[in-house]
Design a protein around this motif. Sequence first.
Motif, PDB file in Angstrom:
ATOM      1  N   ALA A 130       0.824  -1.209   0.000  1.00 32.91           N
ATOM      2  CA  ALA A 130       0.000   0.000   0.000  1.00 32.91           C
ATOM      3  C   ALA A 130       0.859   1.259   0.000  1.00 32.91           C
ATOM      4  O   ALA A 130       0.562   2.238  -0.694  1.00 32.91           O
ATOM      5  CB  ALA A 130      -0.929  -0.005   1.218  1.00 32.91           C
ATOM      6  N   ILE A 131       1.939   1.252   0.769  1.00 36.66           N
ATOM      7  CA  ILE A 131       2.816   2.436   0.818  1.00 36.66           C
ATOM      8  C   ILE A 131       3.549   2.607  -0.507  1.00 36.66           C
ATOM      9  O   ILE A 131       3.681   3.725  -1.026  1.00 36.66           O
ATOM     10  CB  ILE A 131       3.800   2.301   1.991  1.00 36.66           C
ATOM     11  N   LEU A 132       4.036   1.510  -1.091  1.00 37.71           N
ATOM     12  CA  LEU A 132       4.796   1.604  -2.341  1.00 37.71           C
ATOM     13  C   LEU A 132       3.935   2.074  -3.509  1.00 37.71           C
ATOM     14  O   LEU A 132       4.458   2.587  -4.500  1.00 37.71           O
ATOM     15  CB  LEU A 132       5.421   0.247  -2.662  1.00 37.71           C
ATOM     16  N   LEU A 133       2.629   1.926  -3.410  1.00 35.56           N
ATOM     17  CA  LEU A 133       1.753   2.391  -4.482  1.00 35.56           C
ATOM     18  C   LEU A 133       1.599   3.910  -4.508  1.00 35.56           C
ATOM     19  O   LEU A 133       1.240   4.473  -5.536  1.00 35.56           O
ATOM     20  CB  LEU A 133       0.372   1.740  -4.349  1.00 35.56           C
ATOM     21  N   VAL A 134       1.863   4.586  -3.381  1.00 34.36           N
ATOM     22  CA  VAL A 134       1.627   6.027  -3.322  1.00 34.36           C
ATOM     23  C   VAL A 134       2.916   6.852  -3.274  1.00 34.36           C
ATOM     24  O   VAL A 134       2.849   8.074  -3.333  1.00 34.36           O
ATOM     25  CB  VAL A 134       0.765   6.367  -2.086  1.00 34.36           C
ATOM     26  N   VAL A 135       4.077   6.219  -3.164  1.00 34.63           N
ATOM     27  CA  VAL A 135       5.322   6.992  -3.093  1.00 34.63           C
ATOM     28  C   VAL A 135       5.644   7.542  -4.476  1.00 34.63           C
ATOM     29  O   VAL A 135       5.320   6.924  -5.509  1.00 34.63           O
ATOM     30  CB  VAL A 135       6.481   6.124  -2.562  1.00 34.63           C
ATOM     31  N   ASP A 136       6.250   8.732  -4.507  1.00 38.57           N
ATOM     32  CA  ASP A 136       6.657   9.335  -5.772  1.00 38.57           C
ATOM     33  C   ASP A 136       8.162   9.327  -5.967  1.00 38.57           C
ATOM     34  O   ASP A 136       8.675   9.926  -6.905  1.00 38.57           O
ATOM     35  CB  ASP A 136       6.142  10.778  -5.863  1.00 38.57           C
ATOM     36  N   ALA A 163       9.119  -8.696  -4.401  1.00 37.99           N
ATOM     37  CA  ALA A 163       9.662  -8.523  -5.750  1.00 37.99           C
ATOM     38  C   ALA A 163       9.725  -9.848  -6.491  1.00 37.99           C
ATOM     39  O   ALA A 163       9.380  -9.942  -7.682  1.00 37.99           O
ATOM     40  CB  ALA A 163      11.053  -7.885  -5.673  1.00 37.99           C
ATOM     41  N   ALA A 164      10.161 -10.893  -5.798  1.00 40.80           N
ATOM     42  CA  ALA A 164      10.222 -12.205  -6.434  1.00 40.80           C
ATOM     43  C   ALA A 164       8.828 -12.709  -6.799  1.00 40.80           C
ATOM     44  O   ALA A 164       8.628 -13.334  -7.853  1.00 40.80           O
ATOM     45  CB  ALA A 164      10.917 -13.194  -5.502  1.00 40.80           C
ATOM     46  N   GLY A 165       7.837 -12.418  -5.958  1.00 35.72           N
ATOM     47  CA  GLY A 165       6.478 -12.846  -6.262  1.00 35.72           C
ATOM     48  C   GLY A 165       5.906 -12.135  -7.483  1.00 35.72           C
ATOM     49  O   GLY A 165       5.222 -12.760  -8.302  1.00 35.72           O
ATOM     50  N   TYR A 166       6.198 -10.836  -7.654  1.00 34.96           N
ATOM     51  CA  TYR A 166       5.731 -10.126  -8.833  1.00 34.96           C
ATOM     52  C   TYR A 166       6.353 -10.689 -10.102  1.00 34.96           C
ATOM     53  O   TYR A 166       5.682 -10.844 -11.143  1.00 34.96           O
ATOM     54  CB  TYR A 166       6.062  -8.640  -8.718  1.00 34.96           C
ATOM     55  N   THR A 167       7.644 -10.998 -10.026  1.00 34.42           N
ATOM     56  CA  THR A 167       8.328 -11.528 -11.207  1.00 34.42           C
ATOM     57  C   THR A 167       7.801 -12.915 -11.564  1.00 34.42           C
ATOM     58  O   THR A 167       7.568 -13.227 -12.743  1.00 34.42           O
ATOM     59  CB  THR A 167       9.836 -11.585 -10.950  1.00 34.42           C
ATOM     60  N   ALA A 168       7.592 -13.752 -10.558  1.00 34.73           N
ATOM     61  CA  ALA A 168       7.102 -15.104 -10.814  1.00 34.73           C
ATOM     62  C   ALA A 168       5.675 -15.098 -11.360  1.00 34.73           C
ATOM     63  O   ALA A 168       5.319 -15.939 -12.202  1.00 34.73           O
ATOM     64  CB  ALA A 168       7.174 -15.927  -9.532  1.00 34.73           C
ATOM     65  N   ALA A 169       4.864 -14.144 -10.926  1.00 30.92           N
ATOM     66  CA  ALA A 169       3.482 -14.085 -11.392  1.00 30.92           C
ATOM     67  C   ALA A 169       3.353 -13.429 -12.760  1.00 30.92           C
ATOM     68  O   ALA A 169       2.272 -13.483 -13.361  1.00 30.92           O
ATOM     69  CB  ALA A 169       2.625 -13.340 -10.374  1.00 30.92           C
ATOM     70  N   GLY A 170       4.409 -12.791 -13.281  1.00 35.96           N
ATOM     71  CA  GLY A 170       4.366 -12.159 -14.593  1.00 35.96           C
ATOM     72  C   GLY A 170       3.555 -10.886 -14.644  1.00 35.96           C
ATOM     73  O   GLY A 170       2.918 -10.597 -15.670  1.00 35.96           O
ATOM     74  N   HIS A 171       3.556 -10.107 -13.577  1.00 33.68           N
ATOM     75  CA  HIS A 171       2.822  -8.842 -13.569  1.00 33.68           C
ATOM     76  C   HIS A 171       3.469  -7.839 -14.526  1.00 33.68           C
ATOM     77  O   HIS A 171       4.650  -7.956 -14.886  1.00 33.68           O
ATOM     78  CB  HIS A 171       2.790  -8.254 -12.159  1.00 33.68           C
ATOM     79  N   GLY A 172       2.686  -6.834 -14.942  1.00 30.13           N
ATOM     80  CA  GLY A 172       3.217  -5.800 -15.822  1.00 30.13           C
ATOM     81  C   GLY A 172       4.056  -4.776 -15.089  1.00 30.13           C
ATOM     82  O   GLY A 172       4.608  -3.864 -15.717  1.00 30.13           O
ATOM     83  N   PHE A 173       4.177  -4.881 -13.803  1.00 27.70           N
ATOM     84  CA  PHE A 173       5.022  -3.987 -13.003  1.00 27.70           C
ATOM     85  C   PHE A 173       5.954  -4.842 -12.157  1.00 27.70           C
ATOM     86  O   PHE A 173       5.735  -6.043 -11.968  1.00 27.70           O
ATOM     87  CB  PHE A 173       4.164  -3.083 -12.109  1.00 27.70           C
ATOM     88  N   GLU A 174       6.969  -4.200 -11.645  1.00 22.16           N
ATOM     89  CA  GLU A 174       7.948  -4.904 -10.829  1.00 22.16           C
ATOM     90  C   GLU A 174       8.397  -3.987  -9.688  1.00 22.16           C
ATOM     91  O   GLU A 174       8.258  -2.763  -9.765  1.00 22.16           O
ATOM     92  CB  GLU A 174       9.168  -5.307 -11.668  1.00 22.16           C
ATOM     93  N   LEU A 175       8.902  -4.603  -8.645  1.00 22.70           N
ATOM     94  CA  LEU A 175       9.447  -3.873  -7.503  1.00 22.70           C
ATOM     95  C   LEU A 175      10.954  -4.048  -7.537  1.00 22.70           C
ATOM     96  O   LEU A 175      11.459  -5.167  -7.468  1.00 22.70           O
ATOM     97  CB  LEU A 175       8.872  -4.421  -6.185  1.00 22.70           C
ATOM     98  N   TYR A 185       7.892  -0.062 -10.602  1.00 22.13           N
ATOM     99  CA  TYR A 185       8.140   0.405 -11.973  1.00 22.13           C
ATOM    100  C   TYR A 185       7.406  -0.516 -12.944  1.00 22.13           C
ATOM    101  O   TYR A 185       7.162  -1.696 -12.642  1.00 22.13           O
ATOM    102  CB  TYR A 185       9.637   0.378 -12.298  1.00 22.13           C
ATOM    103  N   THR A 186       7.085   0.043 -14.114  1.00 23.28           N
ATOM    104  CA  THR A 186       6.532  -0.802 -15.179  1.00 23.28           C
ATOM    105  C   THR A 186       7.676  -1.593 -15.810  1.00 23.28           C
ATOM    106  O   THR A 186       8.826  -1.151 -15.834  1.00 23.28           O
ATOM    107  CB  THR A 186       5.852   0.055 -16.253  1.00 23.28           C
ATOM    108  N   ARG A 187       7.327  -2.743 -16.348  1.00 25.01           N
ATOM    109  CA  ARG A 187       8.364  -3.595 -16.934  1.00 25.01           C
ATOM    110  C   ARG A 187       8.781  -3.044 -18.302  1.00 25.01           C
ATOM    111  O   ARG A 187       7.961  -2.487 -19.050  1.00 25.01           O
ATOM    112  CB  ARG A 187       7.854  -5.021 -17.078  1.00 25.01           C
ATOM    113  N   PRO A 188      10.062  -3.168 -18.628  1.00 25.91           N
ATOM    114  CA  PRO A 188      10.558  -2.614 -19.902  1.00 25.91           C
ATOM    115  C   PRO A 188       9.838  -3.172 -21.121  1.00 25.91           C
ATOM    116  O   PRO A 188       9.676  -2.467 -22.129  1.00 25.91           O
ATOM    117  CB  PRO A 188      12.043  -2.994 -19.895  1.00 25.91           C
ATOM    118  N   GLU A 189       9.398  -4.413 -21.070  1.00 27.92           N
ATOM    119  CA  GLU A 189       8.760  -4.998 -22.252  1.00 27.92           C
ATOM    120  C   GLU A 189       7.412  -4.373 -22.563  1.00 27.92           C
ATOM    121  O   GLU A 189       6.876  -4.557 -23.661  1.00 27.92           O
ATOM    122  CB  GLU A 189       8.605  -6.518 -22.090  1.00 27.92           C
ATOM    123  N   TYR A 190       6.844  -3.637 -21.625  1.00 30.70           N
ATOM    124  CA  TYR A 190       5.564  -2.963 -21.875  1.00 30.70           C
ATOM    125  C   TYR A 190       5.730  -1.457 -22.052  1.00 30.70           C
ATOM    126  O   TYR A 190       4.745  -0.707 -21.952  1.00 30.70           O
ATOM    127  CB  TYR A 190       4.586  -3.229 -20.726  1.00 30.70           C
TER     128      TYR A 190
END
Length: 300
Positions: A130-136, A163-175, A185-190
């Motif tokens: 929740a905190i990482l979603l609102v930081v600039d 971060a490992a969970g986002y990468t394993a799940a294939g989300h369009g963003f990464e930590l 951040y958004t992933r470079p491929e998108y």
Amino acid sequence: MSSDERRDSLADQAAAWVPPWQRPTAPSATSDAEVLGESPPAAAQEPVPSEPSNPPEPAESPAPQALPEPPRVPEPARLPEGPGAPAGAEPAPPGESVPERASRTRRRAAPAPEPPPELDDAELRGALEAILLVVDEPVSELVLAQVLEQPAERIGPMLDEIAAGYTAAGHGFELRRAAGGWRLYTRPEYATHVERFVLDGQSVRLTQAALETLAVVAYKQPVTRSRISAIRGVNCDGVIRTLVSRGLVEECGTEPDSGAFLYRTTTMFLEKLGLNSVDDLPPLAPFLPDDVEELADATR
């Protein structure tokens, strides 16, 4: 009288003898006769006992009467010191009373505030997301630990797990870690899709007139509107208003002679062109025509 009888009589008198300072004094009463100056009657006078011709010697000399001691001011009570003092007790300062010492002891021995309850892994994971979603900007692990009131040793491993969970799940963003902190951040491929969404319909291109006016301001700043119009050969009041509304040009005072407003480029202008200062603008000489002097003479 025999010698034995005389000794007994002297012993009795010595035993019955009372020192003058211990004799009771009779209350003095002023009679009418004393007021009138007459001598009191013989019956009213206190008979003076006749002392024996040979007064008996006292067996012991009486001790002088001790003077009364001055009242002693009670000292303030103190807590026990020495071997019987409580463990960890400090010596009481001079003049400190029991209430003062007790108050100081309570302040020193005040129980420390209880640490906040430790969050379980699921709650900690949700709070970090929740905190990482609102930081600039990237936020450090220490700041996250202070905000959540959790040990800093738990924050780093939990962020790595997220971060490992986002990468394993294939989300369009990464930590990922950046600039000493963590941020989503958004992933470079998108990147192409994100760029199309950001740019399409949200950017308005400048007209040729606006670009020319902006170039004049950038190279001649600070400059007045009349000077810009003279260089371009057309009135540029409307274009200047457009550039000011876009945040690319701003007013920067007035000209001393005419009092006309002066204009210059803004920080957004440098941002959009990727420049650090106006000194980084490319030189104009390579872009000028060869017969620029002839053109200048013709316009005079």
